[in-house]
Write a protein that holds these residues in place. Structure first.
Motif, PDB file in Angstrom:
ATOM      1  N   UNK A 141    -104.764  61.413 -12.574  1.00 42.27           N
ATOM      2  CA  UNK A 141    -104.425  61.631 -13.987  1.00 42.27           C
ATOM      3  C   UNK A 141    -104.075  60.302 -14.670  1.00 42.27           C
ATOM      4  N   UNK A 142    -103.303  59.467 -13.964  1.00 41.05           N
ATOM      5  CA  UNK A 142    -102.921  58.175 -14.557  1.00 41.05           C
ATOM      6  C   UNK A 142    -104.144  57.251 -14.644  1.00 41.05           C
ATOM      7  N   UNK A 149    -103.226  63.788  -7.094  1.00 37.71           N
ATOM      8  CA  UNK A 149    -103.448  64.403  -8.407  1.00 37.71           C
ATOM      9  C   UNK A 149    -102.880  63.520  -9.526  1.00 37.71           C
ATOM     10  N   UNK A 150    -101.623  63.128  -9.370  1.00 36.72           N
ATOM     11  CA  UNK A 150    -100.994  62.290 -10.402  1.00 36.72           C
ATOM     12  C   UNK A 150    -101.701  60.940 -10.511  1.00 36.72           C
ATOM     13  N   UNK A 206     -92.211  58.365 -11.309  1.00 37.25           N
ATOM     14  CA  UNK A 206     -93.369  57.485 -11.516  1.00 37.25           C
ATOM     15  C   UNK A 206     -92.953  56.218 -12.262  1.00 37.25           C
ATOM     16  N   UNK A 254     -96.482  52.028 -18.600  1.00 36.96           N
ATOM     17  CA  UNK A 254     -97.853  51.977 -18.047  1.00 36.96           C
ATOM     18  C   UNK A 254     -98.596  50.745 -18.579  1.00 36.96           C
ATOM     19  N   UNK A 263    -102.617  66.162 -20.648  1.00 43.68           N
ATOM     20  CA  UNK A 263    -102.995  65.967 -19.244  1.00 43.68           C
ATOM     21  C   UNK A 263    -101.790  66.108 -18.301  1.00 43.68           C
ATOM     22  N   UNK A 264    -100.610  65.729 -18.795  1.00 45.57           N
ATOM     23  CA  UNK A 264     -99.434  65.687 -17.904  1.00 45.57           C
ATOM     24  C   UNK A 264     -98.438  66.825 -18.145  1.00 45.57           C
ATOM     25  N   UNK A 275    -110.472  62.616 -13.636  1.00 51.01           N
ATOM     26  CA  UNK A 275    -109.382  63.594 -13.564  1.00 51.01           C
ATOM     27  C   UNK A 275    -109.492  64.459 -12.304  1.00 51.01           C
ATOM     28  N   UNK A 290     -95.960  68.471 -15.641  1.00 54.37           N
ATOM     29  CA  UNK A 290     -94.774  67.774 -15.119  1.00 54.37           C
ATOM     30  C   UNK A 290     -93.541  67.909 -16.016  1.00 54.37           C
ATOM     31  N   UNK A 321     -91.122  53.873  -9.992  1.00 57.18           N
ATOM     32  CA  UNK A 321     -92.040  53.238  -9.037  1.00 57.18           C
ATOM     33  C   UNK A 321     -92.825  52.112  -9.718  1.00 57.18           C
ATOM     34  N   UNK A 340     -97.613  54.183  -4.872  1.00 54.08           N
ATOM     35  CA  UNK A 340     -96.827  54.260  -6.104  1.00 54.08           C
ATOM     36  C   UNK A 340     -96.836  55.684  -6.678  1.00 54.08           C
ATOM     37  N   UNK A 341     -97.857  56.455  -6.337  1.00 54.30           N
ATOM     38  CA  UNK A 341     -97.983  57.808  -6.873  1.00 54.30           C
ATOM     39  C   UNK A 341     -97.600  58.818  -5.814  1.00 54.30           C
ATOM     40  N   UNK A 342     -96.875  59.870  -6.235  1.00 59.45           N
ATOM     41  CA  UNK A 342     -96.430  60.832  -5.227  1.00 59.45           C
ATOM     42  C   UNK A 342     -97.488  61.860  -4.883  1.00 59.45           C
ATOM     43  N   UNK A 343     -98.604  61.853  -5.585  1.00 55.71           N
ATOM     44  CA  UNK A 343     -99.714  62.749  -5.221  1.00 55.71           C
ATOM     45  C   UNK A 343    -101.014  62.129  -5.689  1.00 55.71           C
TER      46      UNK A 343
END
Lengths: 201, 201
Positions: free
Chosen positions: B10-11, B6-7, A181, A144, A51-52, B108, A55, A184, B1-4
């Motif tokens: 996903x998380x 999208x991310x 991430x 996480x 999924x990641x 997602x 990045x 953060x 906390x997330x820069x997008x």
């Protein structure tokens, strides 16, 4: 029962690795109800890789990353889990894990024993794009889970924010975005009191 | 906390799927100590795919097989596990699982939701070489575990040899060699008394 010695060895290996389901890690699963085991941790990492993968800091062969993650903790069947903040355990970790890799991957037919042993060595050496990205995920996932469980493992072991930042900075080598991430999450955990600030002078 | 966003999505997905670690299957792990969960089952299947891919009946894209296996049981987070010999459960299984796929993969970003939803649909339809091989492994693994645990699940549910052979014959579509292995394991289990012969006239 097996039509070839090759298949017999492959099945012996696939039965032996079932023991990874009984190797407990320090991290709790996301609902905080119990400790995570190596098998489910490795599954989680493999799906995180899929999924990641956008990045990853460098282009990676996703199949190689996933194979690496699927086997990276098998050595713990013999060597046990070493907590990321256990410095004494880390001193003997490599020797214990080398012997384990020899025995466990050695159950496979020679060509596959060589392939998976090499993948494990590559993960440990952390010098290829695939290994760096795999290692970044292996560090990110407990962060996480710790964030999700209000710092359960960090609190239990009295680990400070500074220690977590220091211990996990290698994530940056595998993925700048995932390191942002992770930072953060760590800062947010500290702000919420899930993680103590360093009290040393 | 997330820069997008999208991310962030996903998380969210990667945290949600942690629940697969709590979905218990009927199979016991190889030492017989407890039931297996979906996360560790999926890990086991992914590694089986990597080690046994030479036995696939047709050429397969191993990365697609592994991705399919990593996500094939996620729908059970909402829909629960349906035991392979539960005919009543199977009648409602598809509708329950479709709704689950909609919700879980829908966490997602749209492109990935589509990709993983399609992989799950492909696994369920079982009409491609990858899906047939993945399904064969999904059938073979509980047979390996049942053989190893002296037929624990078969005995518990009173499943006969004929029923096991019938229920698992689809393995042949994914791999002739693994179907021969499965049959040998089932015959051996019956010979050892781990599995009853059919008593119907």
């Amino acid at each position: 029962m097996y039509e070839s010695q090759r298949l017999s060895r492959q099945i012996d290996f696939l039965i032996e690795i079932d023991k990874a389901k009984r190797i407990l890690r320090q991290s709790l699963i996301a609902d905080g109800s119990r400790r995570e085991n190596d098998a489910e941790h490795s599954w989680h990492l493999a799906l995180m890789a899929a999924v990641l993968c956008e990045y990853a800091g460098e282009p990676v062969d996703l199949l190689r990353v996933i194979k690496m993650l699927l086997v990276h903790d098998l050595v713990e069947i013999d060597a046990g889990d070493t907590f990321a903040y256990d410095d004494a355990g880390y001193e003997t970790k490599l020797a214990r894990e080398r012997a384990a890799a020899e025995r466990i991957f050695g159950l496979l037919p020679p060509d596959q024993a060589g392939e998976y042993r090499a993948l494990w060595e590559e993960f440990e050496a952390c010098e290829t794009p695939e290994a760096r990205f795999a290692a970044a995920l292996d560090r990110l996932q407990p962060i996480l889970l710790n964030h999700r469980t209000r710092g359960a493992t960090w609190k239990k072991h009295g680990v400070t924010k500074e220690r977590v930042l220091e211990r996990n900075q290698g994530i940056a080598k595998g993925s700048a975005a995932l390191w942002r991430l992770a930072r953060a999450l760590i800062e947010d955990a500290a702000a919420r009191g899930y993680l103590d600030e360093d009290s040393r002078p």
